[in-house]
Design a protein around this motif. Structure first.
Motif, PDB file in Angstrom:
ATOM      1  N   VAL A 132       0.896  -1.232  -0.031  1.00  0.00           N
ATOM      2  CA  VAL A 132       0.011  -0.066   0.073  1.00  0.00           C
ATOM      3  C   VAL A 132       0.620   1.371   0.119  1.00  0.00           C
ATOM      4  O   VAL A 132       0.648   2.282  -0.578  1.00  0.00           O
ATOM      5  N   LEU A 133       2.127   1.208   0.804  1.00  0.00           N
ATOM      6  CA  LEU A 133       2.950   2.410   0.983  1.00  0.00           C
ATOM      7  C   LEU A 133       3.372   2.693  -0.667  1.00  0.00           C
ATOM      8  O   LEU A 133       3.532   3.781  -0.919  1.00  0.00           O
ATOM      9  N   VAL A 134       3.808   1.738  -1.237  1.00  0.00           N
ATOM     10  CA  VAL A 134       4.572   1.792  -2.509  1.00  0.00           C
ATOM     11  C   VAL A 134       3.393   2.286  -3.334  1.00  0.00           C
ATOM     12  O   VAL A 134       3.860   3.290  -4.216  1.00  0.00           O
ATOM     13  N   ALA A 135       2.355   1.955  -3.349  1.00  0.00           N
ATOM     14  CA  ALA A 135       1.187   2.581  -4.338  1.00  0.00           C
ATOM     15  C   ALA A 135       0.944   3.848  -3.848  1.00  0.00           C
ATOM     16  O   ALA A 135       0.756   4.785  -4.924  1.00  0.00           O
ATOM     17  N   VAL A 136       0.904   4.276  -2.790  1.00  0.00           N
ATOM     18  CA  VAL A 136       0.714   5.703  -2.276  1.00  0.00           C
ATOM     19  C   VAL A 136       1.957   6.450  -2.846  1.00  0.00           C
ATOM     20  O   VAL A 136       1.752   7.628  -3.210  1.00  0.00           O
ATOM     21  N   VAL A 137       3.192   6.026  -2.601  1.00  0.00           N
ATOM     22  CA  VAL A 137       4.232   6.767  -3.004  1.00  0.00           C
ATOM     23  C   VAL A 137       4.396   6.906  -4.704  1.00  0.00           C
ATOM     24  O   VAL A 137       4.594   8.216  -4.985  1.00  0.00           O
ATOM     25  N   CYS A 138       4.047   5.996  -5.314  1.00  0.00           N
ATOM     26  CA  CYS A 138       3.967   6.224  -6.937  1.00  0.00           C
ATOM     27  C   CYS A 138       2.783   7.246  -7.440  1.00  0.00           C
ATOM     28  O   CYS A 138       3.091   8.064  -7.957  1.00  0.00           O
ATOM     29  N   SER A 139       1.658   7.270  -6.718  1.00  0.00           N
ATOM     30  CA  SER A 139       0.700   8.025  -6.768  1.00  0.00           C
ATOM     31  C   SER A 139       1.165   9.472  -6.701  1.00  0.00           C
ATOM     32  O   SER A 139       0.762  10.608  -7.117  1.00  0.00           O
ATOM     33  N   THR A 140       1.492   9.676  -5.376  1.00  0.00           N
ATOM     34  CA  THR A 140       1.992  10.961  -4.800  1.00  0.00           C
ATOM     35  C   THR A 140       3.112  11.457  -5.787  1.00  0.00           C
ATOM     36  O   THR A 140       2.988  12.624  -6.314  1.00  0.00           O
ATOM     37  N   SER A 141       3.955  10.734  -6.240  1.00  0.00           N
ATOM     38  CA  SER A 141       5.073  10.879  -7.201  1.00  0.00           C
ATOM     39  C   SER A 141       4.647  11.396  -8.810  1.00  0.00           C
ATOM     40  O   SER A 141       4.870  12.594  -9.243  1.00  0.00           O
ATOM     41  N   PHE A 142       3.542  10.829  -9.223  1.00  0.00           N
ATOM     42  CA  PHE A 142       2.614  11.164 -10.600  1.00  0.00           C
ATOM     43  C   PHE A 142       2.156  12.649 -10.161  1.00  0.00           C
ATOM     44  O   PHE A 142       2.218  13.332 -11.059  1.00  0.00           O
ATOM     45  N   ILE A 143       1.382  12.543  -9.247  1.00  0.00           N
ATOM     46  CA  ILE A 143       0.867  13.995  -8.886  1.00  0.00           C
ATOM     47  C   ILE A 143       1.607  15.106  -8.673  1.00  0.00           C
ATOM     48  O   ILE A 143       1.573  16.441  -9.299  1.00  0.00           O
ATOM     49  N   TYR A 144       2.780  14.958  -8.073  1.00  0.00           N
ATOM     50  CA  TYR A 144       3.907  16.002  -7.955  1.00  0.00           C
ATOM     51  C   TYR A 144       4.521  16.280  -9.198  1.00  0.00           C
ATOM     52  O   TYR A 144       4.478  17.369  -9.480  1.00  0.00           O
ATOM     53  N   LYS A 145       4.733  15.279 -10.007  1.00  0.00           N
ATOM     54  CA  LYS A 145       5.202  15.738 -11.453  1.00  0.00           C
ATOM     55  C   LYS A 145       4.152  16.428 -12.411  1.00  0.00           C
ATOM     56  O   LYS A 145       4.854  17.254 -12.897  1.00  0.00           O
ATOM     57  N   LYS A 146       2.770  15.799 -12.125  1.00  0.00           N
ATOM     58  CA  LYS A 146       2.140  16.759 -13.098  1.00  0.00           C
ATOM     59  C   LYS A 146       1.922  18.007 -12.709  1.00  0.00           C
ATOM     60  O   LYS A 146       1.939  18.907 -13.568  1.00  0.00           O
ATOM     61  N   LYS A 147       1.993  18.447 -11.376  1.00  0.00           N
ATOM     62  CA  LYS A 147       1.867  19.845 -10.789  1.00  0.00           C
ATOM     63  C   LYS A 147       3.159  20.662 -11.329  1.00  0.00           C
ATOM     64  O   LYS A 147       3.238  21.814 -11.612  1.00  0.00           O
ATOM     65  N   LYS A 148       4.201  19.939 -11.153  1.00  0.00           N
ATOM     66  CA  LYS A 148       5.511  20.560 -11.581  1.00  0.00           C
ATOM     67  C   LYS A 148       5.578  20.959 -13.031  1.00  0.00           C
ATOM     68  O   LYS A 148       5.985  22.065 -13.355  1.00  0.00           O
ATOM     69  N   ARG A 149       5.032  20.195 -13.950  1.00  0.00           N
ATOM     70  CA  ARG A 149       4.864  20.406 -15.426  1.00  0.00           C
ATOM     71  C   ARG A 149       4.095  21.644 -15.551  1.00  0.00           C
ATOM     72  O   ARG A 149       4.346  22.372 -16.534  1.00  0.00           O
TER      73      ARG A 149
END
Length: 597
Positions: free
Chosen positions: A383-400
């Motif tokens: 679950v933690l890995v899934a949360v980290v991956c989701s958070t990373s995707f959202i962060y990269k999207k906001k960064k772009r």
């Protein structure tokens, strides 16, 4: 998943090890010094202290190795540990990333930390963990010998003589495997006082006699001499007075413990043994002198017992009877106090061992419960890995998205800036035209001036608006941010030039270096430089202020300027009064100049 983490760890380790830095070279030098000769461990500490100011710039691997080497040098130099906080982090790091030898060394040193802190059970826990190494090389054998030697010491302190002797046998075996005969003989010699602890005096004397002879055959005369003070009382009781006298003479002349005829601190009980010798050969005056010397160290209850016991034997031999009774009673009372102290300490250590055993039982039950919950931990990790991956995707999207917004803002900024320049150029042309009209006829002047004033007013309004918008863009984009400016100052090559002299204290900054510092100050913090010059500060005061502005530590400034550390603090306090008219600490002056540009 475990394989992925393992591969990443190996890859990062290979990359990190491929670059040998100056810091690694200095640490290698410190390690070589202490491994070559244990008596030079203090020199290793001095070498390692030279890296302390750079510890924040080290990688995690370098930082952990620095703390490991520092603890190793402290242990070799007999410097007591006062805290376990750093070594706990070191052990945790090497348990995850270290080699077998590094894990063993880290656990061994943490055991030594708890030894110095008086926590014998925890010390035994980490020493036992350190013995689990399966290495077959000489460094591993040497370290295992020291580990079992420390375990024997802790067991002897708890009056567990048989256990201590078993650990010393293991330590002796590893010293032989390491090919270190001196270390092996030293470990063998430690068995003598352990045998004495259980009243096996014959065994103790055999060990002492064997060690003295072997040390002599190896040419280690001082080591042999240092063994000669053991069992003198036992030899006198057996009537071997000549042998006792010979050992005492060697001990006093070759052990290195005597300075100006007096024995070094901590070994004063020798005067008691010498007094017994004088008593056995009827030199009663000399015996009295030795026993009286013991009384000078009366704070130690064991030496107090020895002194009173010796005096009671003396007066029993020469009279009067009341003196014999007096010192016998004093010896009894002192021995009773010493016994109470030993019993109290032993009970405390035994209670600690009991608590440790209970702790181990609790830990075992906890481990069994933890094993049944293993799959829950695996699910939580997923679950933690899934949360980290989701958070990373959202962060990269906001960064772009933020990147696109900044690019659009940059484009608008450039456009508005170009318009501002054009308006200012046209404004200048109008001003020139107005000036030319002033030289024409009076009637045209008034009419055209009115028209131009209207036009100029419009242009001025436009310029104000454009300037406000440009300033807004500059604020929003943090152009030439103060933090960036300060970062540029602190990373300037000039600062590295002066840091060089902190590493090479035999050299001093040249006049060219000081001139470069002055030019740097004029360019990067002119307000501070002008202020100092207006108050007619001396050349040394100016240099101390500029080095303080560059955030050098006071002790480093003292080295660079060539003065004592207190003079640096006094100069800053004096300038606080001179410039700001207030009394205060040197740090108050630092706060006022540290962000002046």
């Amino acid at each position: 998943m475990k394989k992925v983490f393992l591969y990443l760890t190996v890859l990062l380790t290979v990359i990190g090890c491929s670059q040998t830095t100056e810091i690694d070279i200095v640490m290698n030098q410190a390690e070589k010094i202490m491994e070559t000769r244990q008596d030079d461990a203090n020199k290793s500490l001095i070498v390692l202290d030279s890296l302390k100011a750079r510890i924040n710039g080290m990688t995690e691997a370098q930082r952990m190795r620095y703390h490991l080497l520092q603890a190793k040098a402290m242990n070799k130099a007999y410097v007591d540990f006062t805290s376990d906080s750093i070594m706990l982090k070191v052990v945790d790091y090497y348990e995850r990333y270290g080699s077998g030898y590094e894990k063993m060394t880290a656990n061994y040193l943490l055991g030594c930390v708890y030894r110095d802190l008086g926590d014998a059970p925890t010390a035994m826990k980490y020493l036992e963990r350190a013995t689990k190494s399966d290495g077959k090389d000489i460094p591993t054998y040497k370290t295992l010998a020291h580990i079992h030697g420390q375990m024997a010491y802790l067991l002897e302190e708890q009056s567990l003589a048989e256990n201590a002797l078993r650990e010393l046998d293991v330590a002796y075996k590893y010293s032989i495997l390491a090919g270190d005969t001196i270390d092996a003989l030293t470990i063998l010699s430690v068995k003598a006082p352990v045998y004495s602890l259980v009243n096996k005096m014959d065994s103790s004397e055999i060990v002492i006699d064997s060690c003295i002879n072997m040390f002599k055959r190896m040419g280690c005369q001082q080591y042999a001499a240092q063994m000669c003070a053991y069992n003198i009382r036992y030899l006198l009781q057996k009537g071997e007075i000549g042998k006792a006298h010979e050992r005492m003479k060697i001990y006093e002349t070759e052990s290195g413990y005597f300075h100006n005829g007096e024995i070094e601190s901590g070994k004063e009980v020798y005067y008691y043994y010498k007094g017994l010798y004088y008593l056995s050969v009827n030199h009663t005056d000399s015996a009295r002198t030795m026993f009286q010397k013991c009384l000078n160290y009366i704070a130690d209850p064991n030496i107090k017992v020895s002194a009173y016991h010796g005096l009671s034997l003396l007066y029993d031999k020469i009279g009067p009877a009341d003196s014999t009774a007096k010192y016998a009673l004093l010896a009894y009372n002192a021995n009773d106090s010493a016994y109470d102290k030993r019993v109290s300490e032993t009970l405390i250590r035994q209670q600690a061992l009991y608590n440790y055993s209970k702790h181990q039982e609790t830990a075992l039950r906890s481990a069994e419960r933890a094993a049944t919950l293993g799959w829950w931990l695996f699910a939580s990790l997923a679950v933690l890995v899934a949360v980290v991956c989701s958070t990373s995707f959202i962060y990269k999207k906001k960064k772009r998205a933020a990147g696109r917004r900044i690019a659009m803002m940059q484009e608008r900024y450039e456009t508005e800036k170009t318009l501002l320049q054009r308006e200012m150029e046209e404004m200048n042309a109008l001003l020139e035209k107005r000036q030319s009209l002033l030289e024409t006829k009076e009637d045209l002047l008034e009419r055209r001036e009115a028209e131009l004033n209207i036009e100029i007013g419009k242009r001025e309004q436009s310029i104000v608006e454009l300037q406000e918008r440009v300033a807004g863009y500059e604020r929003e984009m943090h152009i030439k941010d103060i933090a960036v400016l300060e970062d540029e100052i602190q990373k300037a090559p000039l600062k590295d030039d002066f840091s060089y002299y902190l590493k090479n204290v035999m050299e001093q900054p040249s006049s060219k270096d000081w001139d470069k510092l002055i030019r740097f100050a004029k360019s990067n913090f002119p307000k501070l430089y002008v202020m100092l010059r207006n108050y007619n500060v001396s050349e040394r005061e100016l240099r101390i202020c500029l080095l303080t502005r560059l955030m050098f530590k006071p002790k480093d400034i003292a080295v660079l300027v060539g003065c004592r550390f207190p003079e640096v603090s006094l100069t800053r306090s004096r300038l606080l009064k001179k410039i700001y008219g207030i009394d205060g600490k040197a740090s108050d002056f630092d706060k006022r100049i540290i962000l002046m540009y």
